[in-house]
Each structure stands twice: as C-alpha cells, then as structure tokens.
Enzyme design. Structure first.
Site, PDB file in Angstrom:
ATOM      1  N   ASP A  13      47.121  34.021  49.150  1.00 21.60           N
ATOM      2  CA  ASP A  13      47.925  35.195  49.527  1.00 21.60           C
ATOM      3  C   ASP A  13      48.215  36.124  48.348  1.00 21.60           C
ATOM      4  O   ASP A  13      49.268  36.760  48.283  1.00 21.60           O
ATOM      5  CB  ASP A  13      49.259  34.760  50.184  1.00 21.60           C
ATOM      6  CG  ASP A  13      49.031  33.907  51.412  1.00 21.60           C
ATOM      7  OD1 ASP A  13      48.024  34.145  52.101  1.00 21.60           O
ATOM      8  OD2 ASP A  13      49.850  33.013  51.676  1.00 21.60           O
ATOM      9  N   GLU A  14      47.287  36.213  47.437  1.00 20.61           N
ATOM     10  CA  GLU A  14      47.483  37.048  46.252  1.00 20.61           C
ATOM     11  C   GLU A  14      47.251  38.530  46.547  1.00 20.61           C
ATOM     12  O   GLU A  14      47.581  39.396  45.719  1.00 20.61           O
ATOM     13  CB  GLU A  14      46.514  36.617  45.133  1.00 20.61           C
ATOM     14  CG  GLU A  14      46.681  35.188  44.626  1.00 20.61           C
ATOM     15  CD  GLU A  14      45.850  34.180  45.413  1.00 20.61           C
ATOM     16  OE1 GLU A  14      45.302  34.551  46.485  1.00 20.61           O
ATOM     17  OE2 GLU A  14      45.750  33.022  44.968  1.00 20.61           O
ATOM     18  N   ALA A  39      42.911  31.389  56.737  1.00 19.90           N
ATOM     19  CA  ALA A  39      43.198  32.570  55.913  1.00 19.90           C
ATOM     20  C   ALA A  39      43.955  33.624  56.696  1.00 19.90           C
ATOM     21  O   ALA A  39      43.866  33.700  57.921  1.00 19.90           O
ATOM     22  CB  ALA A  39      41.890  33.181  55.423  1.00 19.90           C
ATOM     23  N   HIS A  41      44.087  37.546  55.591  1.00 23.21           N
ATOM     24  CA  HIS A  41      43.819  38.577  54.573  1.00 23.21           C
ATOM     25  C   HIS A  41      44.249  39.918  55.150  1.00 23.21           C
ATOM     26  O   HIS A  41      43.618  40.435  56.075  1.00 23.21           O
ATOM     27  CB  HIS A  41      42.335  38.588  54.197  1.00 23.21           C
ATOM     28  CG  HIS A  41      41.887  37.351  53.486  1.00 23.21           C
ATOM     29  ND1 HIS A  41      40.606  37.149  53.038  1.00 23.21           N
ATOM     30  CD2 HIS A  41      42.581  36.239  53.114  1.00 23.21           C
ATOM     31  CE1 HIS A  41      40.534  35.969  52.444  1.00 23.21           C
ATOM     32  NE2 HIS A  41      41.705  35.395  52.481  1.00 23.21           N
ATOM     33  N   ARG A 141      28.481  14.283  57.546  1.00 21.31           N
ATOM     34  CA  ARG A 141      27.202  14.684  58.157  1.00 21.31           C
ATOM     35  C   ARG A 141      27.133  14.441  59.668  1.00 21.31           C
ATOM     36  O   ARG A 141      26.088  14.138  60.219  1.00 21.31           O
ATOM     37  CB  ARG A 141      26.027  14.015  57.412  1.00 21.31           C
ATOM     38  CG  ARG A 141      25.890  14.608  56.027  1.00 21.31           C
ATOM     39  CD  ARG A 141      25.351  13.678  55.035  1.00 21.31           C
ATOM     40  NE  ARG A 141      26.190  12.504  54.893  1.00 21.31           N
ATOM     41  CZ  ARG A 141      25.833  11.410  54.253  1.00 21.31           C
ATOM     42  NH1 ARG A 141      24.643  11.331  53.718  1.00 21.31           N
ATOM     43  NH2 ARG A 141      26.650  10.391  54.141  1.00 21.31           N
ATOM     44  N   ARG A 300      55.028  31.468  58.460  1.00 26.99           N
ATOM     45  CA  ARG A 300      56.006  30.669  57.709  1.00 26.99           C
ATOM     46  C   ARG A 300      56.515  31.451  56.493  1.00 26.99           C
ATOM     47  O   ARG A 300      55.742  32.166  55.851  1.00 26.99           O
ATOM     48  CB  ARG A 300      55.347  29.379  57.189  1.00 26.99           C
ATOM     49  CG  ARG A 300      55.025  28.370  58.256  1.00 26.99           C
ATOM     50  CD  ARG A 300      54.314  27.162  57.672  1.00 26.99           C
ATOM     51  NE  ARG A 300      52.949  27.468  57.258  1.00 26.99           N
ATOM     52  CZ  ARG A 300      52.125  26.586  56.711  1.00 26.99           C
ATOM     53  NH1 ARG A 300      52.525  25.353  56.468  1.00 26.99           N
ATOM     54  NH2 ARG A 300      50.901  26.924  56.388  1.00 26.99           N
ATOM     55  N   PRO A 301      57.813  31.285  56.149  1.00 26.58           N
ATOM     56  CA  PRO A 301      58.289  31.926  54.914  1.00 26.58           C
ATOM     57  C   PRO A 301      57.539  31.323  53.721  1.00 26.58           C
ATOM     58  O   PRO A 301      57.348  30.106  53.674  1.00 26.58           O
ATOM     59  CB  PRO A 301      59.769  31.541  54.854  1.00 26.58           C
ATOM     60  CG  PRO A 301      60.076  30.725  56.039  1.00 26.58           C
ATOM     61  CD  PRO A 301      58.839  30.509  56.844  1.00 26.58           C
TER      62      PRO A 301
HETATM   63  P1  GDP Z   1      45.412  37.437  50.827  1.00 27.74           P
HETATM   64  O1  GDP Z   1      45.451  36.252  51.714  1.00 27.74           O
HETATM   65  O2  GDP Z   1      45.150  37.080  49.410  1.00 27.74           O
HETATM   66  O3  GDP Z   1      44.469  38.502  51.325  1.00 27.74           O
HETATM   67  O4  GDP Z   1      46.887  38.075  50.863  1.00 27.74           O
HETATM   68  P2  GDP Z   1      47.823  38.254  52.164  1.00 27.74           P
HETATM   69  O5  GDP Z   1      47.293  39.388  52.957  1.00 27.74           O
HETATM   70  O6  GDP Z   1      48.044  36.971  52.840  1.00 27.74           O
HETATM   71  O7  GDP Z   1      49.206  38.618  51.480  1.00 27.74           O
HETATM   72  C1  GDP Z   1      49.366  39.755  50.714  1.00 27.74           C
HETATM   73  C2  GDP Z   1      50.468  40.619  51.363  1.00 27.74           C
HETATM   74  O8  GDP Z   1      50.915  41.574  50.440  1.00 27.74           O
HETATM   75  C3  GDP Z   1      49.984  41.439  52.553  1.00 27.74           C
HETATM   76  O9  GDP Z   1      51.055  41.616  53.430  1.00 27.74           O
HETATM   77  C4  GDP Z   1      49.561  42.764  51.931  1.00 27.74           C
HETATM   78  O10 GDP Z   1      49.631  43.856  52.819  1.00 27.74           O
HETATM   79  C5  GDP Z   1      50.618  42.900  50.868  1.00 27.74           C
HETATM   80  N1  GDP Z   1      50.172  43.603  49.645  1.00 27.74           N
HETATM   81  C6  GDP Z   1      48.978  43.528  49.014  1.00 27.74           C
HETATM   82  N2  GDP Z   1      49.022  44.217  47.858  1.00 27.74           N
HETATM   83  C7  GDP Z   1      50.262  44.727  47.764  1.00 27.74           C
HETATM   84  C8  GDP Z   1      50.939  45.481  46.770  1.00 27.74           C
HETATM   85  O11 GDP Z   1      50.419  45.826  45.730  1.00 27.74           O
HETATM   86  N3  GDP Z   1      52.255  45.783  47.016  1.00 27.74           N
HETATM   87  C9  GDP Z   1      52.904  45.388  48.147  1.00 27.74           C
HETATM   88  N4  GDP Z   1      54.180  45.729  48.293  1.00 27.74           N
HETATM   89  N5  GDP Z   1      52.293  44.668  49.098  1.00 27.74           N
HETATM   90  C10 GDP Z   1      50.999  44.327  48.899  1.00 27.74           C
HETATM   91  P1  IMO Z   2      44.551  32.985  52.236  1.00 28.72           P
HETATM   92  O1  IMO Z   2      43.036  33.077  52.244  1.00 28.72           O
HETATM   93  C1  IMO Z   2      48.028  30.451  51.641  1.00 28.72           C
HETATM   94  C2  IMO Z   2      47.523  26.191  52.574  1.00 28.72           C
HETATM   95  C3  IMO Z   2      48.300  25.582  53.712  1.00 28.72           C
HETATM   96  C4  IMO Z   2      48.357  24.127  53.287  1.00 28.72           C
HETATM   97  C5  IMO Z   2      47.027  23.914  52.590  1.00 28.72           C
HETATM   98  C6  IMO Z   2      45.953  23.285  53.453  1.00 28.72           C
HETATM   99  O2  IMO Z   2      45.225  33.899  53.169  1.00 28.72           O
HETATM  100  O3  IMO Z   2      45.046  33.047  50.828  1.00 28.72           O
HETATM  101  P2  IMO Z   2      44.512  24.038  55.534  1.00 28.72           P
HETATM  102  O4  IMO Z   2      44.923  24.647  56.839  1.00 28.72           O
HETATM  103  O5  IMO Z   2      43.560  24.855  54.748  1.00 28.72           O
HETATM  104  O6  IMO Z   2      44.043  22.626  55.688  1.00 28.72           O
HETATM  105  O7  IMO Z   2      45.886  23.947  54.706  1.00 28.72           O
HETATM  106  O8  IMO Z   2      46.598  25.201  52.153  1.00 28.72           O
HETATM  107  N1  IMO Z   2      46.720  27.383  52.944  1.00 28.72           N
HETATM  108  C7  IMO Z   2      47.002  28.634  52.570  1.00 28.72           C
HETATM  109  N2  IMO Z   2      48.047  29.130  51.883  1.00 28.72           N
HETATM  110  N3  IMO Z   2      47.022  31.272  52.020  1.00 28.72           N
HETATM  111  C8  IMO Z   2      45.930  30.788  52.663  1.00 28.72           C
HETATM  112  O9  IMO Z   2      44.833  31.512  52.862  1.00 28.72           O
HETATM  113  C9  IMO Z   2      45.920  29.424  53.033  1.00 28.72           C
HETATM  114  N4  IMO Z   2      45.042  28.625  53.671  1.00 28.72           N
HETATM  115  C10 IMO Z   2      45.544  27.393  53.620  1.00 28.72           C
HETATM  116  O10 IMO Z   2      49.582  26.171  53.819  1.00 28.72           O
HETATM  117  O11 IMO Z   2      49.373  23.912  52.347  1.00 28.72           O
HETATM  118 MG    MG Z   3      46.709  35.308  53.066  1.00 29.09          MG
END
Ligand code: GDP
Ligand code: IMO
Ligand code: MG
Length: 420
Positions: A13-14, A39, A41, A141, A300-301
């Site tokens: 979630d970066e 995921a 994204h 497998r 989830r938070p």
């Molecule tokens: P990913 O899984 O790595 O693609 O990231 P996520 O989409 O799960 O979480 C990133 C969250 O931060 C999303 O709600 C994006 O819309 C938001 N986001 C991404 N870049 C920025 C930023 O630079 N500033 C803010 N405020 N939100 C951002």
């Molecule tokens: P993106 O691509 C954040 C976490 C789950 C759990 C562990 C294993 O959006 O960054 P899984 O369902 O893969 O067996 O769960 O990994 N997890 C993530 N946390 N972002 C994700 O994806 C995640 N995908 C899985 O919360 O702890």
């Molecule tokens: Mg994400």
C-alpha cells in the site's frame, strides 16, 4: 526505452498503483507479475477513482498491452466484477498468461478456514482471497493453470484427479465440498468470459523487449511481506521483490533498466506480524485519518507508524533500487514534528541491521526527530516548491535508501507529482 520495475519498498500500500498509472501513460506494456486480488492498487485519473485488485494499473492506457503475468494467481469472478467497473473501450488490451494459476472456489474457503484455526498471535490477517492455498497448490504441482480453461477435456481429467484431495481438506475444516461438475461449470463460464484474453504472453513481452519498447512491471505488496525476505510467516505467498519480478515477468534481470522502490513517507501495515515503528498514540491516529489509511481490498484500518529507515535500508539493498518514489508526503503537512525510526533497540543493543521476524517482534524503535513544515504541499510540482524542511526530509529518505529520489507524490491524483 526502459523496462521499469515498480516495487513496494515497505509493507504494501505504498502507492504503487498510483505510480504505475503515472508511468503507464506512455508505456507499451504493463505486466502485473505476481500476487492476486489480495492487492488494492488505487488510481485516480481522468476515468475516475479505481481500486484495482488484479487488473494491471496500465489498463487506462488504450495503447498499452496490460498483462496479468505468469507469477500471478487469478480469480476470474473478481476479475469480472472489476472489469465491469472499467470503461469497455479499455478492455481489449488485457491479457492473462496461460501459465498463471487459477484461484478456485475451494482456495478462498480454505484461506478463511486456515486463518480461523490460527491463534491470535499467529494470525496472518490474510485477505481471504485464496492466495496462500492457491500458491501452495502451485508449489505442490496440483494447481490449475489459466491455459487449461482452453482445453475442457484435459481440465476435467485434472479436476477429477485433484478434487478428492481438495475435498478431504475442506471436510477437515467442516466446509462444503465440490463436485467435478460444479467446478467445470464455473470454469466453462470463465472460459466464455475471458477465453479471448488468455494467451501465451512471452512472445509479446519478448518482442517488446527486443524492440526496446517501454515496459512497466507492477509489483504487488511489498518486500516486508515477501515469502522469503518478509516477516515470515506473516507474509504473502509470492515474491514482491525485484528478483521476483525478473523471475516471473519473462524479462531477464539484466534487461530491467530501472528498479523504482515506492516508499510511503511514513509506514503502514495491514495484517499480523511485527511492525516496529508502529504508533499507538495520537500521531498514529492522525496519520490514519489524514492518510485515509484503510485497506483498499478489505477496508481494514491500516496500522500506522513513522518511516522505518532500518526496513528501508534492507529493502533497498535486497531490491537494488535505482531510485525511489516517495509517496504521501502531503500527509505529513500538518505535523509539528516528524520522526524516523533510524535504528532498533534489541534488548539494549542498538542496531541498524533488520533482524528476522522474532528479532523484529522484540525490537523497540529508536527515533530521530525532523522539524515539520506546516505548509500545504499538495500544489507543489517542482522540488524547489516544497518547503525547506520537506526538501530536507525527502533528501534524508533518499539517504536512508542509498539512492536518488526520482518522484515525490503529494496527492492521489495523477498530476500531483514532482519529478526530480
Ligand atoms: P498500492 O497498493 O501500493 O497501490 O497503494 P494503495 O492504493 O493501497 O494505497 C495508497 C493510497 O494512498 C490510495 O488511497 C491512494 O489514492 C493514496 N495516495 C497515493 N499517493 C498519494 C499521495 O501522494 N498523497 C495522498 N494524500 N494520497 C496518496
Ligand atoms: P497491495 O498490492 C497490504 C497482507 C495481508 C496479510 C498478508 C498475507 O495493495 O500493496 P494474503 O491475502 O496475501 O495471503 O495476506 O499480506 N497483504 C497486503 N497488505 N497491501 C496488499 O497489497 C496486501 N496483500 C496482502 O494483510 O497480512
Ligand atoms: Mg494496496
């Protein structure tokens, strides 16, 4: 043109989706190479706001081929739901590789059941999308690959062969079992929906590499939940690292020209396991509220903390980042002070070396404090536009990661980005 690998530098979630969406605007091929619909994204662009689970974030570029690659695991039911939310004219360039594995209905049930058997301490907090059980079958497998949908007779024989074993597992957990016909009906429906999107994608990827086209590799999750290098067993079941990307994207390691680590300006983690820089105070709450840190897949938070430089150093070394993209800098705009976990205190021993899971469970964070900038950065589009303290903070993140910072994101929208 470059082959750019986008890697989650932390716990997921970066902001990978947001960076891929930006880079994909002029890409020829985007490959989502591992993971499944665990995921989320998030991309915000001219088509709206989307939380993509399995569809590559390049789908919004009509000219790009978006590939769900060999290392991915695919639930075609959730893919269908997701595709229904995306304008039709963007669907045609979506391909799923024949070698990717199918997430079957029993995988999702087993994921939930296995998790419920774990003690509170041992809970991984999986997304219950069937990821672990599907990759387990792949390694054993006995997995079913996407290409098998195109050969119903062969698929039926395969299902007949493995189903007794899967049903025994389901019975063990007191779950509903499946008949061959039920699963075949599902698979035929998937074939009817997605048959024209299923292909051996290697020739397409190879042609693009040979023609020096622009290729973006989209990683899922982040290194701290990598199956080998993450906080095992609180990991996912694939490899979100740059090495993993090379292995399953169909592109040799030395053909990947850029490896961009996406690093949030602070830390978040969803699910179980150690998270040394976690905050349980008002600052943690404030990061969650301002950063809207709630899971894009499960709602989830997210656990929140300050940036963990020990983990970032580890991540950069193992992934070989050529640069990093710092995201969500704007979330820190209102903080008086910003902290960074620069070292770990391991029972009195101060170290900058990231220990394995047990060590991380025991570690206490050692923080360095930076002065906040107390200025809105969401409108900044050049590095010089950022307040001096924000510039210093970004430079410090580059130093912790031992590489240059190539992008700074100051908002979720496509254009809220600073290119360095
Ligand atoms: P990913 O899984 O790595 O693609 O990231 P996520 O989409 O799960 O979480 C990133 C969250 O931060 C999303 O709600 C994006 O819309 C938001 N986001 C991404 N870049 C920025 C930023 O630079 N500033 C803010 N405020 N939100 C951002
Ligand atoms: P993106 O691509 C954040 C976490 C789950 C759990 C562990 C294993 O959006 O960054 P899984 O369902 O893969 O067996 O769960 O990994 N997890 C993530 N946390 N972002 C994700 O994806 C995640 N995908 C899985 O919360 O702890
Ligand atoms: Mg994400």
């Amino acid at each position: 043109m470059a082959v750019t690998s986008i890697i989650g530098a932390q716990w997921g979630d970066e902001g990978k989706g947001r960076i891929v969406d930006y880079l994909a605007t002029d890409a020829d091929v985007v490959i989502r190479y591992q993971g499944g619909d665990n995921a989320g994204h998030t991309v915000v662009n001219e088509y709206g706001k989307f939380a993509l689970h399995i569809i590559p974030s390049g789908i919004f570029n009509k000219k790009a081929t978006s590939i769900v690659g060999v290392g991915a695991v695919v639930n075609f039911d959730t893919m269908k739901q997701e595709l229904d939310g995306i304008p039709k004219e963007l669907h045609k360039n979506l391909l799923v590789d024949v070698r990717a594995h199918l997430i079957m209905p029993y995988h999702c049930l087993l994921d939930g059941a296995e998790e419920s058997k774990r003690s509170d301490h041992d809970k991984i907090g999986t997304t219950k999308r069937g990821i672990g059980p599907c990759y387990s079958d792949k390694a054993a497998r006995i997995g079913i690959r996407v290409g098998e949908l195109l050969d119903p007779a062969g698929l039926k024989a395969h299902i007949q062969n493995i189903l007794p074993k899967k049903n025994r597992e389901l019975e063990y957990y007191g779950l509903k079992t499946f008949t061959v016909d039920e699963l075949m009906d599902k698979c035929i429906a998937w074939k009817n929906m997605f048959g024209s999107h299923i292909a051996d994608t290697l020739p397409i990827v190879r042609k693009a590499v040979d023609a020096k086209k622009k290729i973006v590799l989209e990683g899922q999750l982040g290194i701290m939940r990598d199956l080998d290098w993450g906080i095992y067993p609180y990991t996912t079941s694939s490899n979100p690292t740059s090495g993993g990307a090379a292995n399953v994207s169909g592109i040799a390691p030395n053909a990947i020209t850029e490896i961009i680590g996406v690093a949030k300006a602070y830390s978040t983690s969803v699910g179980g396991g150690p998270f040394t820089a976690e905050l349980f105070d008002e600052d943690g709450k404030k990061l969650r509220e301002i950063g809207a840190e709630f899971g894009a897949t499960t709602g989830r938070p997210r656990r929140c903390g300050w940036l963990d430089a020990v983990a970032l150093d580890y991540s950069s070394y193992l992934n070989g980042f050529t640069s990093i993209a710092v995201t969500k800098l704007d979330v820190l705009d209102s903080f008086e002070e910003i902290k960074v976990c620069e070292a770990y205190d391991l029972n009195g021993k101060i170290t900058k070396y990231l220990p394995d899971t047990k060590g991380q469970e025991e570690a206490k964070p050692v923080f360095k404090t930076f002065k906040g900038w107390k200025t809105d950065t969401t409108g900044c589009r050049r590095f010089e536009d950022l307040p001096k303290e924000a510039q210093e903070y970004v430079k410090a993140i580059g130093e912790y990661a031992h590489c240059k910072v190539s992008y700074v994101s100051v908002g979720p929208e496509r254009d809220q980005i600073i290119i360095l």
